[in-house]
Design an enzyme around this catalytic site. Structure first.
Site, PDB file in Angstrom:
ATOM      1  N   HIS A 206      49.738  29.960  35.602  1.00 27.49           N
ATOM      2  CA  HIS A 206      50.846  29.140  36.119  1.00 27.49           C
ATOM      3  C   HIS A 206      51.046  27.932  35.233  1.00 27.49           C
ATOM      4  O   HIS A 206      50.262  27.669  34.328  1.00 27.49           O
ATOM      5  CB  HIS A 206      50.633  28.766  37.590  1.00 27.49           C
ATOM      6  CG  HIS A 206      49.512  27.806  37.862  1.00 27.49           C
ATOM      7  ND1 HIS A 206      48.181  28.144  37.692  1.00 27.49           N
ATOM      8  CD2 HIS A 206      49.510  26.517  38.289  1.00 27.49           C
ATOM      9  CE1 HIS A 206      47.429  27.105  38.016  1.00 27.49           C
ATOM     10  NE2 HIS A 206      48.201  26.095  38.377  1.00 27.49           N
TER      11      HIS A 206
ATOM     12  N   HIS B 112      51.013  24.580  35.401  1.00 25.79           N
ATOM     13  CA  HIS B 112      50.401  23.241  35.435  1.00 25.79           C
ATOM     14  C   HIS B 112      49.680  22.912  34.128  1.00 25.79           C
ATOM     15  O   HIS B 112      49.081  23.795  33.504  1.00 25.79           O
ATOM     16  CB  HIS B 112      49.439  23.122  36.621  1.00 25.79           C
ATOM     17  CG  HIS B 112      50.158  22.983  37.935  1.00 25.79           C
ATOM     18  ND1 HIS B 112      49.585  23.279  39.146  1.00 25.79           N
ATOM     19  CD2 HIS B 112      51.426  22.577  38.212  1.00 25.79           C
ATOM     20  CE1 HIS B 112      50.450  23.053  40.117  1.00 25.79           C
ATOM     21  NE2 HIS B 112      51.585  22.638  39.579  1.00 25.79           N
TER      22      HIS B 112
ATOM     23  N   ASP C 284      46.930  21.434  33.412  1.00 21.32           N
ATOM     24  CA  ASP C 284      45.492  21.705  33.270  1.00 21.32           C
ATOM     25  C   ASP C 284      45.214  23.201  33.058  1.00 21.32           C
ATOM     26  O   ASP C 284      44.064  23.607  32.949  1.00 21.32           O
ATOM     27  CB  ASP C 284      44.694  21.142  34.464  1.00 21.32           C
ATOM     28  CG  ASP C 284      45.031  21.802  35.787  1.00 21.32           C
ATOM     29  OD1 ASP C 284      46.230  21.958  36.098  1.00 21.32           O
ATOM     30  OD2 ASP C 284      44.087  22.168  36.520  1.00 21.32           O
ATOM     31  N   HIS C 285      46.290  24.011  32.992  1.00 23.03           N
ATOM     32  CA  HIS C 285      46.129  25.445  32.738  1.00 23.03           C
ATOM     33  C   HIS C 285      46.763  25.900  31.426  1.00 23.03           C
ATOM     34  O   HIS C 285      46.354  26.908  30.862  1.00 23.03           O
ATOM     35  CB  HIS C 285      46.689  26.254  33.916  1.00 23.03           C
ATOM     36  CG  HIS C 285      45.935  25.980  35.177  1.00 23.03           C
ATOM     37  ND1 HIS C 285      45.044  26.870  35.727  1.00 23.03           N
ATOM     38  CD2 HIS C 285      45.891  24.865  35.963  1.00 23.03           C
ATOM     39  CE1 HIS C 285      44.490  26.322  36.806  1.00 23.03           C
ATOM     40  NE2 HIS C 285      44.993  25.108  36.972  1.00 23.03           N
TER      41      HIS C 285
ATOM     42  N   HIS D  50      50.963  28.164  45.442  1.00 20.88           N
ATOM     43  CA  HIS D  50      50.547  26.928  44.744  1.00 20.88           C
ATOM     44  C   HIS D  50      51.695  26.487  43.831  1.00 20.88           C
ATOM     45  O   HIS D  50      52.126  25.335  43.874  1.00 20.88           O
ATOM     46  CB  HIS D  50      49.270  27.225  43.958  1.00 20.88           C
ATOM     47  CG  HIS D  50      48.776  26.084  43.119  1.00 20.88           C
ATOM     48  ND1 HIS D  50      48.312  24.911  43.653  1.00 20.88           N
ATOM     49  CD2 HIS D  50      48.666  25.946  41.775  1.00 20.88           C
ATOM     50  CE1 HIS D  50      47.946  24.093  42.671  1.00 20.88           C
ATOM     51  NE2 HIS D  50      48.151  24.701  41.515  1.00 20.88           N
TER      52      HIS D  50
ATOM     53  N   ASP E 232      44.899  28.973  40.450  1.00 18.90           N
ATOM     54  CA  ASP E 232      44.746  28.035  41.566  1.00 18.90           C
ATOM     55  C   ASP E 232      45.263  28.628  42.871  1.00 18.90           C
ATOM     56  O   ASP E 232      45.745  27.900  43.747  1.00 18.90           O
ATOM     57  CB  ASP E 232      45.497  26.719  41.282  1.00 18.90           C
ATOM     58  CG  ASP E 232      44.843  25.891  40.187  1.00 18.90           C
ATOM     59  OD1 ASP E 232      43.740  26.253  39.737  1.00 18.90           O
ATOM     60  OD2 ASP E 232      45.454  24.887  39.781  1.00 18.90           O
TER      61      ASP E 232
ATOM     62  N   HIS F  77      38.896  26.469  39.162  1.00 12.71           N
ATOM     63  CA  HIS F  77      38.251  25.171  39.438  1.00 12.71           C
ATOM     64  C   HIS F  77      36.926  25.350  40.160  1.00 12.71           C
ATOM     65  O   HIS F  77      36.766  26.280  40.950  1.00 12.71           O
ATOM     66  CB  HIS F  77      39.151  24.287  40.315  1.00 12.71           C
ATOM     67  CG  HIS F  77      40.370  23.772  39.621  1.00 12.71           C
ATOM     68  ND1 HIS F  77      40.384  22.608  38.898  1.00 12.71           N
ATOM     69  CD2 HIS F  77      41.619  24.285  39.541  1.00 12.71           C
ATOM     70  CE1 HIS F  77      41.599  22.407  38.400  1.00 12.71           C
ATOM     71  NE2 HIS F  77      42.378  23.417  38.771  1.00 12.71           N
TER      72      HIS F  77
HETATM   73 FE    FE Z   1      44.549  23.577  38.309  1.00 16.88          FE
HETATM   74 ZN    ZN Z   2      47.521  24.245  39.417  1.00 19.78          ZN
END
Ligand code: FE
Ligand code: ZN
Length: 266
Positions: free
Chosen positions: A53, A55, A57-58, A118, A140, A178
């Site tokens: 996805h 985001h 942090d990905h 999410h 996530d 995570h």
């Molecule tokens: Fe994340």
């Molecule tokens: Zn995320």
């Protein structure tokens, strides 16, 4: 023989490396530096980038990884797999439910599931890792003993996505993005204090974390026993939601109330 190893990133992210000892696919590289260190340490080449996805942090490390590794060892343009409905920089293959991607380096076939909730276009990848079994890389969406926050989706969407993941074979290994297990288990215990499997898992999680070990992968079968978000139709979970003043008028309402409880749980 394929191996899956965690590359810790940021505070609590795992970038998963799927490799054959020569070449690695990396899942959700939010940053490039830890990936580069891992590849150098293990003597691995980069063969593919896989994104669940949008985001940061990905996918935050994709541009830097592509600049350093524009091609796979055999000279193909670096594959960047990502969801069709989201903006993924550098994406070469836009994927949706039912797509099957066969990577050459490492040799690996991934089947795509749509798992919105999410984010609106979130996807998961189911891979047959041979001796290492079946694995799902779910970003996530599903966490060990928890699930992602509903940033772009409805409770009904997330419930349907989790139902889809819960229907995978029980020995499917769950590789989420995570290390949230400890706080997830604390919430799960508040929801289901009488769940013996969950109590045993809490002890195991504490031991793993005190030893500095990841709590992942878990399995779908295990999650069905301990994850309140896969158990939102269980009478004990319904009673707990109702005791919090949450609606249990429908499956989606009960799930939404459970998710809302977790959002405010300290
Ligand atoms: Fe994340
Ligand atoms: Zn995320």
């Amino acid at each position: 023989m394929l191996k899956v190893e965690p590359i810790p990133a940021f505070q609590d992210n795992y970038i998963w490396a799927i490799h054959d000892g020569r070449c690695a696919a990396v899942v959700d590289p939010g940053e490039a530096a830890p990936v580069e260190r891992f590849l150098a340490q293990k003597g691995l080449a980069l063969g593919a980038i896989v994104i669940t996805h949008h985001h940061g942090d990905h996918q935050g490390g994709v541009a830097e990884l592509l600049a350093a590794h524009p091609r796979t060892p055999s000279g193909e343009a670096m594959p960047v797999l990502g969801p069709v409905r989201e903006r993924i920089g550098g994406r070469t293959q836009a994927l949706r439910e039912g797509d099957v991607v066969t990577l050459a380096e490492p040799a690996l076939t991934l089947r795509v599931l749509d798992v919105p909730g999410h984010t609106a276009g979130h996807i998961a990848y189911v891979g047959d890792l041979g001796e290492a079994g079946t694995a799902v890389f779910c970003g996530d969406t599903l966490f060990a003993s928890g699930c992602g926050r509903l940033f772009e989706g409805t409770p009904a969407q997330m419930l349907a996505s989790l139902d889809k993941l819960a229907a995978l074979p029980s020995d499917t290994r769950v590789y989420c993005a995570h290390e949230y297990t400890r706080s997830n288990v604390r919430f799960a215990r508040a929801v289901e204090p009488g769940n013996a499997a969950l109590a045993a898992w809490e002890d195991r999680v504490a031991a793993l974390r005190e030893a500095g070990e990841p709590t992942l992968p878990t399995t779908i079968g295990h999650e069905r026993m301990v994850n309140p978000f896969l158990r939102s139709r269980e009478p004990a979970v319904r009673d707990a939601v109702a005791a919090q003043g949450g609606s249990t008028d429908s499956d989606a309402a009960a799930f939404g109330a459970l998710r809302g409880w977790k959002d405010n749980f300290r």
